[in-house]
Enzyme design. Structure first.
Site, mmCIF file in Angstrom:
data_model
loop_
_atom_site.group_PDB
_atom_site.id
_atom_site.type_symbol
_atom_site.label_atom_id
_atom_site.label_comp_id
_atom_site.label_asym_id
_atom_site.label_seq_id
_atom_site.Cartn_x
_atom_site.Cartn_y
_atom_site.Cartn_z
ATOM 1 N N ASP A 62 -15.894 0.897 10.592
ATOM 2 C CA ASP A 62 -15.968 1.155 9.150
ATOM 3 C C ASP A 62 -16.369 -0.089 8.368
ATOM 4 O O ASP A 62 -15.865 -0.327 7.268
ATOM 5 C CB ASP A 62 -14.637 1.708 8.634
ATOM 6 C CG ASP A 62 -14.806 2.498 7.332
ATOM 7 O OD1 ASP A 62 -15.954 2.889 7.021
ATOM 8 O OD2 ASP A 62 -13.804 2.723 6.636
ATOM 9 N N ASN A 88 -14.763 -2.960 2.464
ATOM 10 C CA ASN A 88 -13.654 -3.219 3.386
ATOM 11 C C ASN A 88 -13.540 -4.686 3.771
ATOM 12 O O ASN A 88 -12.926 -5.029 4.778
ATOM 13 C CB ASN A 88 -13.803 -2.361 4.648
ATOM 14 C CG ASN A 88 -13.440 -0.914 4.381
ATOM 15 O OD1 ASN A 88 -12.809 -0.603 3.379
ATOM 16 N ND2 ASN A 88 -13.834 -0.022 5.281
ATOM 17 N N THR A 112 -19.156 5.220 7.348
ATOM 18 C CA THR A 112 -19.904 5.395 6.104
ATOM 19 C C THR A 112 -21.364 5.674 6.457
ATOM 20 O O THR A 112 -21.932 4.943 7.272
ATOM 21 C CB THR A 112 -19.780 4.121 5.250
ATOM 22 O OG1 THR A 112 -18.393 3.919 4.951
ATOM 23 C CG2 THR A 112 -20.571 4.241 3.961
ATOM 24 N N LYS A 129 -18.252 -2.330 5.892
ATOM 25 C CA LYS A 129 -19.003 -2.190 4.638
ATOM 26 C C LYS A 129 -18.388 -3.198 3.671
ATOM 27 O O LYS A 129 -17.242 -3.637 3.865
ATOM 28 C CB LYS A 129 -18.924 -0.768 4.076
ATOM 29 C CG LYS A 129 -17.518 -0.222 3.872
ATOM 30 C CD LYS A 129 -17.564 1.222 3.406
ATOM 31 C CE LYS A 129 -16.174 1.852 3.373
ATOM 32 N NZ LYS A 129 -16.220 3.251 2.926
ATOM 33 N N ASP A 143 -8.557 -2.131 6.090
ATOM 34 C CA ASP A 143 -8.731 -0.680 6.234
ATOM 35 C C ASP A 143 -9.139 -0.290 7.651
ATOM 36 O O ASP A 143 -10.323 -0.231 7.991
ATOM 37 C CB ASP A 143 -9.751 -0.146 5.231
ATOM 38 C CG ASP A 143 -9.661 1.373 5.076
ATOM 39 O OD1 ASP A 143 -9.117 2.038 6.005
ATOM 40 O OD2 ASP A 143 -10.121 1.903 4.069
ATOM 41 N N LYS A 155 0.857 -1.185 0.000
ATOM 42 C CA LYS A 155 0.000 0.000 0.000
ATOM 43 C C LYS A 155 0.894 1.236 0.000
ATOM 44 O O LYS A 155 1.736 1.396 0.894
ATOM 45 C CB LYS A 155 -0.895 -0.029 1.244
ATOM 46 C CG LYS A 155 -2.017 0.982 1.272
ATOM 47 C CD LYS A 155 -2.929 0.720 2.470
ATOM 48 C CE LYS A 155 -4.104 1.672 2.517
ATOM 49 N NZ LYS A 155 -5.010 1.375 3.649
#
Length: 305
Positions: A119, A124, A156, A121, A137, A25
């Site tokens: 987070d 991820n 989110t 979702k 993440d 990354k």
């Protein structure tokens, strides 16, 4: 190193051993400073280095130079769960059950350490080469311990718990709310609360799960679990009681599910990714390569990388 680019990640493998690959990354330091994300990136690094779970992407090493910080991570060549859901529309009951179970195990590990994720979702959640799901993440992750709250507004919009919207302070139970939202979205293809803009979405969330009409494809036991996860009162959410996540594992929706087999990777995943080789990134959406040269950034916020 041989490399293949996708988004801000490269798949890299050793020239000596082409079968062993990693995800690298690469983050522009100047962009991180401009968007005031330094604390998020440092927090993500520290949390990921601490986490060693089958259901969480591993971070092995970090590096830096004048322009970038780098995270050498476990590669998950099966792609994003969101991409697969977009292509299929939604998932059946058993497929959803498997994916949610992987997230339950990830949360079990994190919450034992007093880490709230915040987070969740489909974007991820990554599939490894076998089809097991891993959480990635950790920019919004935070170590808060047990019995303590935090007040940062993050997440989110479609997945944010009501207590975050109301700024009442939140704890680990915010993750159980998001787990119920994930269940609903995987089973139907869209989240239960979705407005034209974030404020409209937040207003729908504050009306509560009881105002949501469940499609017939969500069976009674799945509906019951979603509603138990998405109780307005955080203390009443399943997973937050005395028996913790065991209550979710014992729920009727999971009757007959082999949790021990999941942990030991004896359960056959419902989706087996097609992967040609150790640097095959074809299961990810392709993005145009960023050819713009990153400027130097030498403020020193990345001293620990």
């Amino acid at each position: 190193m041989d490399t293949v680019y996708y988004h801000n990640l490269f798949t890299v493998c050793s020239r000596q051993d082409k079968t062993k690959s990693f995800a690298l990354k690469c983050l522009k330091k100047k962009h991180i400073v401009d968007t005031k994300q330094q604390d998020h990136i440092v927090s993500e690094k520290n949390l990921l280095l601490e986490c060693k779970s089958l259901f969480i992407t591993r971070l092995y090493r970090t590096y830096k130079d004048r322009k970038y910080v780098y995270m050498l991570m476990e590669v998950c060549l099966g792609g994003e769960l969101w991409t697969i859901m977009r292509d299929r529309g939604c998932f059946d009951n058993n497929t959803t059950k498997f994916f949610v179970a992987c997230v339950v195990e990830a949360f079990d590990y994190l919450h034992r350490k007093g880490i709230v994720y915040r987070d969740l979702k489909p974007e991820n959640l990554l599939l490894d080469a076998e089809g097991y799901v891993k959480l990635c993440d950790f920019g919004f992750g935070k170590k808060i311990g047990h019995g303590r709250k935090t007040w940062t507004f993050c997440g989110t919009p479609e997945y944010v718990a009501p207590e975050i919207i109301l700024n009442k302070g939140h704890d680990l139970s915010a993750d159980y709310w998001s787990l119920g939202i994930l269940m609903f979205e995987l089973l139907t293809g869209s989240p239960p609360f979705s407005g034209a803009d974030p404020m409209q979405t937040y207003n729908l969330i504050l009306r509560g799960m009881d105002m949501v009409e469940f499609p017939r494809k969500i069976n009674k036991s799945a509906q019951h679990l979603v509603k138990k996860l998405c109780r307005d009162n955080p203390a009443e959410r399943i997973g937050y009681q005395r028996d913790g996540l065991r209550d979710i594992k014992k729920h009727k929706w999971y009757q007959g599910f082999d949790w021990e087999g999941l942990i030991n990777k004896r359960v056959s995943p419902p989706i087996s990714p097609r992967i040609k080789n150790a640097i095959d990134s074809s299961n990810f959406d392709s993005y145009p390569k960023d050819n713009e040269e990153a400027p130097d950034e030498m403020s020193g916020w990345d001293a620990d990388f």
